[in-house]
Design a protein around this motif. Structure first.
Motif, PDB file in Angstrom:
ATOM      1  N   ARG A 152      35.612  45.805  40.234  1.00 19.71           N
ATOM      2  CA  ARG A 152      35.221  45.065  39.031  1.00 19.71           C
ATOM      3  C   ARG A 152      35.708  43.624  39.152  1.00 19.71           C
ATOM      4  O   ARG A 152      36.672  43.328  39.862  1.00 19.71           O
ATOM      5  CB  ARG A 152      35.794  45.720  37.773  1.00 19.71           C
ATOM      6  CG  ARG A 152      37.318  45.717  37.693  1.00 19.71           C
ATOM      7  CD  ARG A 152      37.835  46.518  36.519  1.00 19.71           C
ATOM      8  NE  ARG A 152      37.588  47.935  36.711  1.00 19.71           N
ATOM      9  CZ  ARG A 152      38.445  48.754  37.352  1.00 19.71           C
ATOM     10  NH1 ARG A 152      39.576  48.284  37.839  1.00 19.71           N
ATOM     11  NH2 ARG A 152      38.158  50.020  37.500  1.00 19.71           N
ATOM     12  N   ASN A 153      35.032  42.726  38.431  1.00 29.00           N
ATOM     13  CA  ASN A 153      35.403  41.320  38.447  1.00 29.00           C
ATOM     14  C   ASN A 153      36.584  41.062  37.516  1.00 29.00           C
ATOM     15  O   ASN A 153      36.699  41.690  36.453  1.00 29.00           O
ATOM     16  CB  ASN A 153      34.216  40.458  38.008  1.00 29.00           C
ATOM     17  CG  ASN A 153      32.999  40.661  38.892  1.00 29.00           C
ATOM     18  OD1 ASN A 153      33.134  40.902  40.092  1.00 29.00           O
ATOM     19  ND2 ASN A 153      31.807  40.570  38.303  1.00 29.00           N
ATOM     20  N   GLY A 154      37.460  40.146  37.894  1.00 34.58           N
ATOM     21  CA  GLY A 154      38.604  39.817  37.057  1.00 34.58           C
ATOM     22  C   GLY A 154      39.657  39.071  37.844  1.00 34.58           C
ATOM     23  O   GLY A 154      39.412  38.572  38.949  1.00 34.58           O
ATOM     24  N   LEU A 155      40.858  38.991  37.283  1.00 34.52           N
ATOM     25  CA  LEU A 155      41.973  38.303  37.923  1.00 34.52           C
ATOM     26  C   LEU A 155      42.749  39.261  38.809  1.00 34.52           C
ATOM     27  O   LEU A 155      43.115  40.360  38.382  1.00 34.52           O
ATOM     28  CB  LEU A 155      42.905  37.711  36.859  1.00 34.52           C
ATOM     29  CG  LEU A 155      44.202  37.075  37.385  1.00 34.52           C
ATOM     30  CD1 LEU A 155      43.899  35.841  38.227  1.00 34.52           C
ATOM     31  CD2 LEU A 155      45.129  36.722  36.220  1.00 34.52           C
ATOM     32  N   ASN A 156      43.021  38.824  40.038  1.00 32.55           N
ATOM     33  CA  ASN A 156      43.901  39.578  40.927  1.00 32.55           C
ATOM     34  C   ASN A 156      45.336  39.077  40.790  1.00 32.55           C
ATOM     35  O   ASN A 156      46.227  39.829  40.419  1.00 32.55           O
ATOM     36  CB  ASN A 156      43.411  39.450  42.373  1.00 32.55           C
ATOM     37  CG  ASN A 156      44.173  40.329  43.346  1.00 32.55           C
ATOM     38  OD1 ASN A 156      45.334  40.072  43.641  1.00 32.55           O
ATOM     39  ND2 ASN A 156      43.534  41.378  43.841  1.00 32.55           N
ATOM     40  N   HIS A 157      45.568  37.788  41.049  1.00 28.12           N
ATOM     41  CA  HIS A 157      46.902  37.231  40.819  1.00 28.12           C
ATOM     42  C   HIS A 157      46.848  35.713  40.807  1.00 28.12           C
ATOM     43  O   HIS A 157      45.857  35.101  41.227  1.00 28.12           O
ATOM     44  CB  HIS A 157      47.918  37.733  41.859  1.00 28.12           C
ATOM     45  CG  HIS A 157      47.709  37.222  43.252  1.00 28.12           C
ATOM     46  ND1 HIS A 157      46.940  37.884  44.179  1.00 28.12           N
ATOM     47  CD2 HIS A 157      48.179  36.113  43.892  1.00 28.12           C
ATOM     48  CE1 HIS A 157      46.950  37.217  45.322  1.00 28.12           C
ATOM     49  NE2 HIS A 157      47.684  36.135  45.176  1.00 28.12           N
TER      50      HIS A 157
END
Length: 299
Positions: A189-194
């Protein structure tokens, strides 16, 4: 070096359900300074010249609200806006004087995979300092993507970034002499990793990591040295669930640097970094790297 219309990664805005606690963590433990508050958002600076590197905004849940980049000129700002519209980005704000305390002229768009991006020129800067064991600026933002190739093409063709390396699961992109400012990680899924914060040197990474451990925040991965970018790293999970990284010694490149592919970045079994001493990433860290979405698009 290549003629980049974007010259730097400047800041990130994160929503948090515990604003006071997040502000206390980043100002008392992580090493940032509160420099402004406006309309419920708290702005925090590192020791470098950026007016701020982090915006903390109240929200029902933790999310990445936007990534902010600095452009080379006002003309580049307007050209990037036109190119973003041609790439079918959602326009959140057209170019105009920024209402933020950092000032400048800015616009905000949402790229097709859902991440809001701000571009700014002429924003305020601060006299830089170097303080051992405190972050100087942002180093990079790592974004989860269910379609790395499409997003990598967007960064290159629309925003003028350059691909510096491609491992099996990640694409590394630069906009200046730092090996990477944006990393794209293959994910469901798309989003923030770090979010990675640049420290002055390896010693500062070690001392900052010790401070985190002293305050009850265990290392989630590291200390080690990455392959692409050659940077030292130590990962943590902040109290609101965001994965954050202390890093240093990021590889500096020029136009002669040749991008490597997945077969060039392979470790022996059991190794997770160049040195071979970093233990496996903690389950808490791995879970958090997939848990932070982008702030939902407006209705």
């Amino acid at each position: 070096m290549s003629d980049f219309p974007v010259t730097a990664l400047r800041s990130v805005e994160v929503t948090t359900p515990h604003l006071a606690g997040s502000v206390e963590f980043y100002s008392k433990v992580w090493g940032l300074d509160v420099v402004a508050e406006a309309d419920g958002t708290v702005y925090l600076a590192a020791t470098g010249s950026d007016f701020h590197v982090l915006e903390l905004t109240p929200g029902e849940a933790t999310s990445l609200r936007k990534i902010s980049f600095r452009t080379r000129s006002l003309e580049d700002l307007h050209r990037l806006f036109a190119r973003a519209r041609q790439a079918v980005c959602e326009v959140i704000n057209s170019p105009a004087p920024s209402p933020a305390p950092s000032g400048g002229t800015s616009f905000v768009v949402r790229e097709p995979q859902g991440c809001a991006m701000e571009f700014v020129h002429g924003d305020h800067v601060r006299p830089p300092r170097v303080i051992a064991d405190r972050p100087e600026r942002l180093a990079h933002v790592n974004i989860n993507s269910a379609d790395i190739e499409t997003l990598s093409t967007f960064y290159q063709d629309t925003l003028g970034f350059r691909l510096t390396d491609r491992s099996k699961l990640m694409a590394f992109l630069c906009c200046n002499s730092d090996h990477h400012a944006i990393v794209l990680a293959e994910a469901p899924r798309n989003g923030l990793n770090h979010i990675a914060f640049l420290m002055p040197d390896l010693e500062s990474v070690m001392r900052g990591s010790g401070r985190m451990v002293d305050h009850g925040h265990p290392i989630g991965w590291g200390v080690g040295r990455h392959g692409p970018g050659d940077n030292v790293f130590a990962y943590f999970v902040d109290p609101a669930g965001t994965v954050i990284e202390y890093t240093a010694e990021v590889l500096q490149i020029d136009d002669s640097y040749v991008a490597k592919g997945p077969t060039d970045w392979v470790w022996p079994p059991g190794r997770t970094d160049q040195w071979g001493i970093a233990p496996p990433k903690s389950d808490t860290c791995k879970t958090a790297q997939l848990a932070i979405p982008f702030t939902a698009a407006r209705a």
